[in-house]
Write a protein that holds these residues in place. Sequence first.
Motif, PDB file in Angstrom:
ATOM      1  N   ARG A 180       0.835  -1.206   0.000  1.00 13.18           N
ATOM      2  CA  ARG A 180       0.000   0.000   0.000  1.00 13.18           C
ATOM      3  C   ARG A 180       0.863   1.248   0.000  1.00 13.18           C
ATOM      4  NH1 ARG A 180      -2.901   0.309   5.152  1.00 13.18           N
ATOM      5  NH2 ARG A 180      -3.509   2.336   4.324  1.00 13.18           N
ATOM      6  N   PRO A 181       0.369   2.346  -0.608  1.00 14.31           N
ATOM      7  CA  PRO A 181       1.098   3.622  -0.533  1.00 14.31           C
ATOM      8  C   PRO A 181       1.014   4.186   0.887  1.00 14.31           C
ATOM      9  CG  PRO A 181      -1.003   3.929  -1.662  1.00 14.31           C
ATOM     10  CD  PRO A 181      -0.843   2.456  -1.447  1.00 14.31           C
ATOM     11  N   LEU A 182       2.167   4.366   1.527  1.00 13.23           N
ATOM     12  CA  LEU A 182       2.250   4.879   2.891  1.00 13.23           C
ATOM     13  C   LEU A 182       3.372   5.901   2.973  1.00 13.23           C
ATOM     14  CD1 LEU A 182       2.114   1.398   4.673  1.00 13.23           C
ATOM     15  CD2 LEU A 182       0.209   3.014   4.507  1.00 13.23           C
ATOM     16  N   VAL A 183       3.256   6.824   3.922  1.00 11.62           N
ATOM     17  CA  VAL A 183       4.278   7.858   4.070  1.00 11.62           C
ATOM     18  C   VAL A 183       4.378   8.262   5.528  1.00 11.62           C
ATOM     19  CG1 VAL A 183       2.725   9.820   3.676  1.00 11.62           C
ATOM     20  CG2 VAL A 183       5.153  10.025   3.085  1.00 11.62           C
TER      21      VAL A 183
ATOM     22  N   CYS B 142      -6.900   0.764 -10.712  1.00 12.26           N
ATOM     23  CA  CYS B 142      -6.562  -0.112  -9.609  1.00 12.26           C
ATOM     24  C   CYS B 142      -7.376   0.301  -8.391  1.00 12.26           C
ATOM     25  CB  CYS B 142      -5.061  -0.020  -9.317  1.00 12.26           C
ATOM     26  SG  CYS B 142      -4.480  -1.165  -8.052  1.00 12.26           S
ATOM     27  N   THR B 143      -7.690  -0.649  -7.519  1.00 11.09           N
ATOM     28  CA  THR B 143      -8.494  -0.338  -6.350  1.00 11.09           C
ATOM     29  C   THR B 143      -7.700   0.376  -5.256  1.00 11.09           C
ATOM     30  OG1 THR B 143      -8.048  -2.544  -5.451  1.00 11.09           O
ATOM     31  CG2 THR B 143     -10.069  -2.263  -6.729  1.00 11.09           C
ATOM     32  N   VAL B 144      -6.383   0.359  -5.309  1.00  9.15           N
ATOM     33  CA  VAL B 144      -5.566   1.068  -4.329  1.00  9.15           C
ATOM     34  C   VAL B 144      -5.571   2.563  -4.647  1.00  9.15           C
ATOM     35  CG1 VAL B 144      -3.379   0.919  -5.586  1.00  9.15           C
ATOM     36  CG2 VAL B 144      -3.356   0.957  -3.092  1.00  9.15           C
ATOM     37  N   ASP B 145      -5.326   3.396  -3.637  1.00  9.12           N
ATOM     38  CA  ASP B 145      -5.268   4.846  -3.832  1.00  9.12           C
ATOM     39  C   ASP B 145      -4.161   5.187  -4.829  1.00  9.12           C
ATOM     40  OD1 ASP B 145      -4.948   7.627  -3.640  1.00  9.12           O
ATOM     41  OD2 ASP B 145      -5.562   7.646  -1.543  1.00  9.12           O
ATOM     42  N   MET B 146      -4.525   5.799  -5.936  1.00 15.84           N
ATOM     43  CA  MET B 146      -3.581   6.057  -7.028  1.00 15.84           C
ATOM     44  C   MET B 146      -2.807   7.357  -6.856  1.00 15.84           C
ATOM     45  SD  MET B 146      -4.123   3.582  -9.454  1.00 15.84           S
ATOM     46  CE  MET B 146      -4.256   4.118 -11.159  1.00 15.84           C
ATOM     47  N   LYS B 147      -3.234   8.209  -5.920  1.00  9.74           N
ATOM     48  CA  LYS B 147      -2.623   9.538  -5.801  1.00  9.74           C
ATOM     49  C   LYS B 147      -1.764   9.711  -4.556  1.00  9.74           C
ATOM     50  CE  LYS B 147      -6.251  11.902  -8.446  1.00  9.74           C
ATOM     51  NZ  LYS B 147      -7.283  12.976  -8.429  1.00  9.74           N
TER      52      LYS B 147
ATOM     53  N   ILE C   9      -1.889  -7.330  -2.442  1.00 10.68           N
ATOM     54  CA  ILE C   9      -1.630  -7.354  -3.888  1.00 10.68           C
ATOM     55  C   ILE C   9      -2.852  -6.788  -4.608  1.00 10.68           C
ATOM     56  CG2 ILE C   9      -1.122  -8.792  -5.901  1.00 10.68           C
ATOM     57  CD1 ILE C   9       0.124 -10.837  -4.044  1.00 10.68           C
ATOM     58  N   TYR C  10      -2.607  -5.866  -5.525  1.00 12.69           N
ATOM     59  CA  TYR C  10      -3.680  -5.245  -6.303  1.00 12.69           C
ATOM     60  C   TYR C  10      -3.363  -5.438  -7.787  1.00 12.69           C
ATOM     61  CZ  TYR C  10      -4.129  -2.823  -1.818  1.00 12.69           C
ATOM     62  OH  TYR C  10      -4.237  -2.509  -0.474  1.00 12.69           O
ATOM     63  N   ARG C  11      -4.299  -6.012  -8.505  1.00 10.70           N
ATOM     64  CA  ARG C  11      -4.101  -6.226  -9.951  1.00 10.70           C
ATOM     65  C   ARG C  11      -4.529  -4.988 -10.729  1.00 10.70           C
ATOM     66  NH1 ARG C  11      -5.009 -11.854 -13.117  1.00 10.70           N
ATOM     67  NH2 ARG C  11      -4.312 -11.162 -15.177  1.00 10.70           N
ATOM     68  N   LEU C  12      -3.739  -4.632 -11.716  1.00  8.27           N
ATOM     69  CA  LEU C  12      -4.071  -3.495 -12.560  1.00  8.27           C
ATOM     70  C   LEU C  12      -4.990  -3.931 -13.690  1.00  8.27           C
ATOM     71  CD1 LEU C  12      -0.657  -1.602 -12.939  1.00  8.27           C
ATOM     72  CD2 LEU C  12      -2.326  -1.490 -11.105  1.00  8.27           C
ATOM     73  N   GLU C  13      -6.019  -3.142 -13.928  1.00  7.33           N
ATOM     74  CA  GLU C  13      -6.974  -3.424 -14.996  1.00  7.33           C
ATOM     75  C   GLU C  13      -6.846  -2.322 -16.060  1.00  7.33           C
ATOM     76  OE1 GLU C  13      -8.599  -6.130 -15.092  1.00  7.33           O
ATOM     77  OE2 GLU C  13      -8.274  -6.815 -13.025  1.00  7.33           O
TER      78      GLU C  13
END
Length: 226
Positions: free
Chosen positions: A129-132, A183-188, A217-221
């Motif tokens: 996941r995108p984390l900061v 993708c279902t993960v936050d893209m920004k 794991i997130y698959r790209l569509e």
Amino acid sequence: MRNAIRLDSTTILTIDNSGCIGEKDADYVQVPNEIVAYFATRVALLEQWCAGAEPSHLVLANFTGETAWADYVRGCQRQFEEIGKDLPPIVGSTESNFSALQSGLSLTMIGKRKFTPTIVNCHYFVIGRPLVGQQVMEHRQDVANLCELYTLLQADVIKALWPCGSKGIGVEITAFTGQRFDCTVDMKSSAGPATAILVAVEETNIEQLYQAISAPIYRLEKIEAF
């Protein structure tokens, strides 16, 4: 390649910086200096793999102070131990004439090209996941595991990888694939010290990817043009 620099046909240079992160009172994120170097090593190492290279030397620029040097080296050592590799030789310099109010570290990694990444006939996934900032410490289970990625890279299950940074996964997807995906993960959101990684995997190896990876794991569509 992503942010790597090719000095000649085989030599690859990568770098990562950390500012205002460490043990000083004025640091924005309070974490041990060892952890700062651990994640700096992570980013520079992923950039090497992205370029098809393996590291041979490390260069540390330490702006935190002399007492931080040993902690930074231990952080580098810890990352290489986790992937089962010996720590490359380290050289560097410490700012000792003046004392800064906040911590600062720059890590440069020199490596040699060992393989040729490819995304031909591959499917794409986001690992982690995108984390900061403090999120990285609070959600370690959601950070892509380098040992797992390295094992799959060596086994040729992962054909190419691409670390994600502060600009968000959406920007990185376009740079990696040259195409538009959803993708279902936050893209920004920022992925900080490459907590999320893009990987290219052939159809026959997808199941092995899911079995080996512990992070989300997130698959790209692919987004089809109308």
